[in-house]
Design an enzyme around this catalytic site. Structure first.
Site, PDB file in Angstrom:
ATOM      1  N   TYR A   1       0.942  -1.261  -0.054  1.00 57.33           N
ATOM      2  CA  TYR A   1       0.109  -0.047   0.011  1.00 57.33           C
ATOM      3  C   TYR A   1       1.015   1.292   0.086  1.00 57.33           C
ATOM      4  CZ  TYR A   1      -4.644   2.044   0.721  1.00 57.33           C
ATOM      5  OH  TYR A   1      -5.891   2.677   0.473  1.00 57.33           O
TER       6      TYR A   1
ATOM      7  N   LYS B   1     -20.098 -20.732 -10.912  1.00 62.34           N
ATOM      8  CA  LYS B   1     -19.218 -20.675 -12.132  1.00 62.34           C
ATOM      9  C   LYS B   1     -17.949 -20.259 -11.802  1.00 62.34           C
ATOM     10  CE  LYS B   1     -19.896 -20.897 -16.902  1.00 62.34           C
ATOM     11  NZ  LYS B   1     -20.669 -21.504 -17.375  1.00 62.34           N
TER      12      LYS B   1
ATOM     13  N   ASP C   1     -26.092 -16.669 -18.537  1.00 62.57           N
ATOM     14  CA  ASP C   1     -27.625 -16.919 -18.135  1.00 62.57           C
ATOM     15  C   ASP C   1     -28.488 -15.552 -18.428  1.00 62.57           C
ATOM     16  OD1 ASP C   1     -27.136 -19.480 -17.442  1.00 62.57           O
ATOM     17  OD2 ASP C   1     -27.506 -19.517 -15.430  1.00 62.57           O
TER      18      ASP C   1
ATOM     19  N   ASP D   1     -23.312 -19.556 -22.568  1.00 65.70           N
ATOM     20  CA  ASP D   1     -24.429 -20.417 -22.867  1.00 65.70           C
ATOM     21  C   ASP D   1     -24.653 -20.716 -24.316  1.00 65.70           C
ATOM     22  OD1 ASP D   1     -26.159 -20.150 -20.138  1.00 65.70           O
ATOM     23  OD2 ASP D   1     -25.425 -18.425 -20.562  1.00 65.70           O
TER      24      ASP D   1
END
Lengths: 390, 390
Positions: free
Chosen positions: B36, B91, B134, B159
């Protein structure tokens, strides 16, 4: 090798600092049938019936979005969404390492306030809280305000409120050392950007009665014609005697200076003009408003900065991991002022009486006992103010 | 205990399936200064000079967004963004477990195509690829097409294309068993939704010369007046003899049936009317277009389904993890048809000659040797078609 070179090497070696971890193994068809189809349909159905069930069956319950558009990053300024990624990943790392909170960086490639608001609203389902980060003023005010109103999960702009919480914690403990009371002190805040405004509001809500806030032109008063919306609003809770003039004038006879401005705006003469046992939080980074040693020579009792190489580092990491952890644990709909004040007291009270001194007003961030206290205090305040859902 | 109960219990016990993991430890000030501030500023500066350096210094290089609006989830239909989370987390788990790809679920609370496109474009900086999931047709087509055009990272609607890749792999190996050649076969696809259209295009690009695609009303031909945009377009590469009529008519004398439609649309008589050594991929889930045993009784040589309890499961998990891994490893700007075909051949060729049979045309998903082959083939195809950046 300096920090810059070490940081480059480390970031390159690891390809960044975060990864996604699966909590489960998928080694065979049985595993797959439970984690994915057909079994996964059952939690889906439960959440479809009641969306709050997402807290039970998904990672939403532990997941924060760290949101920036890279318009005001650290000392780097407006470097954009891509260049902001290392900072936001760093923030994710701190959430996880300090409080076990899962946080994912979302760097938004837009400068349009409405578009940023819409984007965050659209991706909200996966998250239990929103940490806004390094978004420039004044857009950050509108973005936070609107998201707080329009979402039912907590929204917290760390540059404002994280800083304010830790500054308040520092004040609380400095006052113990100075033997002054929070109701009596007179405070001058220099810098009226997002952090300055948030500190002012939080101190006011925490019981500080006399606050003067200055910008580059001096004291912010109702008499000024050049004030933006947030500066205009802040006059309702500051500058009760309606003073005008410079920072030099503002400081005379005051107890506390909090700088969220720039280097070298404070000098020894100005510190000398303050009340006895004055408290200086010179938070400009990397170069504070005054060199801490000079401030002490001029008579300041307690001096804090944003730097780790001086005593009394005012570091947000003391606040945000525990605050979000507490909020998530009660499914809070908000992080409100009471929760922030409760967090500040938790941080302050984590410094034992034996350790407390003018050079030790805040806990060591790596001595993580304070985190649990922050979590507990925040949860209690959430329940007391009824923003909890469990 | 059935899968539904087991899945509920597992999801509840773990509060979902994914978490964020820090690749580094932050145990002291030195660690903090590198991960950081101040060290982190250096990778920020490098990326600010050249945004592609984000692949070197951040998790973008390994990070996929799994994006859904929950409008067409598994067999569940339109359940919305919250209820879709368990599937999208699933997924993510598969990406990680099968190919070591980091994938984060983004569930978008919108049904507006433009808003979804904008949201994804806005959050792109953190990601090296976009897996759409989806989202219902026809919106999914526009969303994918636009994002592919407007982003310089790969966008892949699983898909559509995941299904198409694995179906092609199944066809490639089925043809070895049937001793037929890909140029000679005549294929009938039933179902003209997103998967059916994508399978048609991929088979066409892979060398299949004769394809007929049917919807509920039968063969899609130029003569029909009721076609939407994607069905109209598909007539340019299908139905060369310009046939009209029912699925029953379409199947007579054909070699391959691929169903992405619904249960029981195929019967024994129809299978009997096909050519010898016919190939049936009945992919409707959970109930295939025909019972596999019936299809075999009627003379089909190879039968595949989407189910794990029959031989020859056509499962997307064979494709998407390796495809994205390959795309990420060359910083691909796209996942194009050549890369998909290369992935299909990799999957097919992962079945050894000894193992290949009418009941074993695809690799066991858990015997993960095929993944590396998919990754390698996809990388080669990306380089050949010049969508690689390293």
């Amino acid at each position: 090798m300096n920090y810059n070179e070490k940081a480059l090497e480390m970031h390159k070696k690891n390809n960044g600092k975060i990864e996604i971890k699966s909590k489960i193994k998928v080694k065979n068809r049985e595993d797959l049938s439970i984690a994915y189809t057909p079994g996964v349909a059952q939690p889906c159905r439960e959440i479809h019936k009641n969306k709050e069930e997402a807290y039970k069956y998904t990672a939403k319950s532990k997941m924060i979005a760290v949101i920036s558009n890279g318009s005001a990053v650290l000392g780097l300024g407006d470097i954009g969404a891509y260049a902001a990624i290392p900072v936001m990943e760093g923030k994710s790392v701190l959430f996880k390492e300090f409080a076990g909170v899962d946080a994912f960086p979302i760097c938004i490639k837009s400068r349009d306030t409405e578009e940023i608001i819409n984007t965050v609203k659209n991706i909200e389902p996966m998250f239990g809280g929103i940490n806004l980060e390094d978004i420039k003023a004044p857009e950050c005010f509108e973005i936070e305000e609107r998201l707080k109103k329009e979402l039912d999960i907590p929204v917290f702009h760390d540059d404002q409120h994280g800083t304010a919480v830790v500054a308040l914690a520092a004040i609380i403990n400095s006052l113990k050392v100075a033997e002054k009371s929070i109701e009596d002190i007179e405070v001058v805040i220099n810098g009226a950007g997002s952090a300055g405004i948030a500190i002012t509001k939080l101190l006011n809500n925490a019981g500080v009665k006399n606050i003067i806030i200055c910008d580059r032109k001096g004291i912010i008063s109702k008499n000024r014609k050049d004030l933006n919306k947030s500066k205009k609003e802040i006059t309702t809770i500051t500058n009760k005697k309606d003073e005008d003039g410079s920072l030099i004038k503002a400081l005379k006879g005051r107890d506390v200076f909090i700088g969220v401005s720039g280097p070298n705006v404070l000098n020894k003469e100005m510190v000398k003009s303050m009340n006895e046992k004055s408290i200086i939080l010179a938070l400009a980074n990397p170069d504070p408003e005054i060199d801490p040693d000079e401030a002490k020579e001029a008579g300041a009792l307690v001096v804090g900065t944003g730097r780790s190489d001086y005593p009394n580092q005012v570091n947000n990491v003391l606040a945000f991991p525990g605050i979000f952890k507490g909020a998530l644990e009660v499914m809070a709909t908000d992080i409100n002022e009471e929760m922030k004040i409760a967090a500040a007291y938790a941080i302050a009270e984590s410094v034992s009486e034996e350790k407390l001194s003018k050079d030790f007003i805040l806990p060591d961030p790596f001595d993580k006992k304070y985190v649990k206290k922050v979590v507990d205090n925040v949860k209690k305040a959430a329940i007391k103010t009824k923003v909890n859902r469990i």
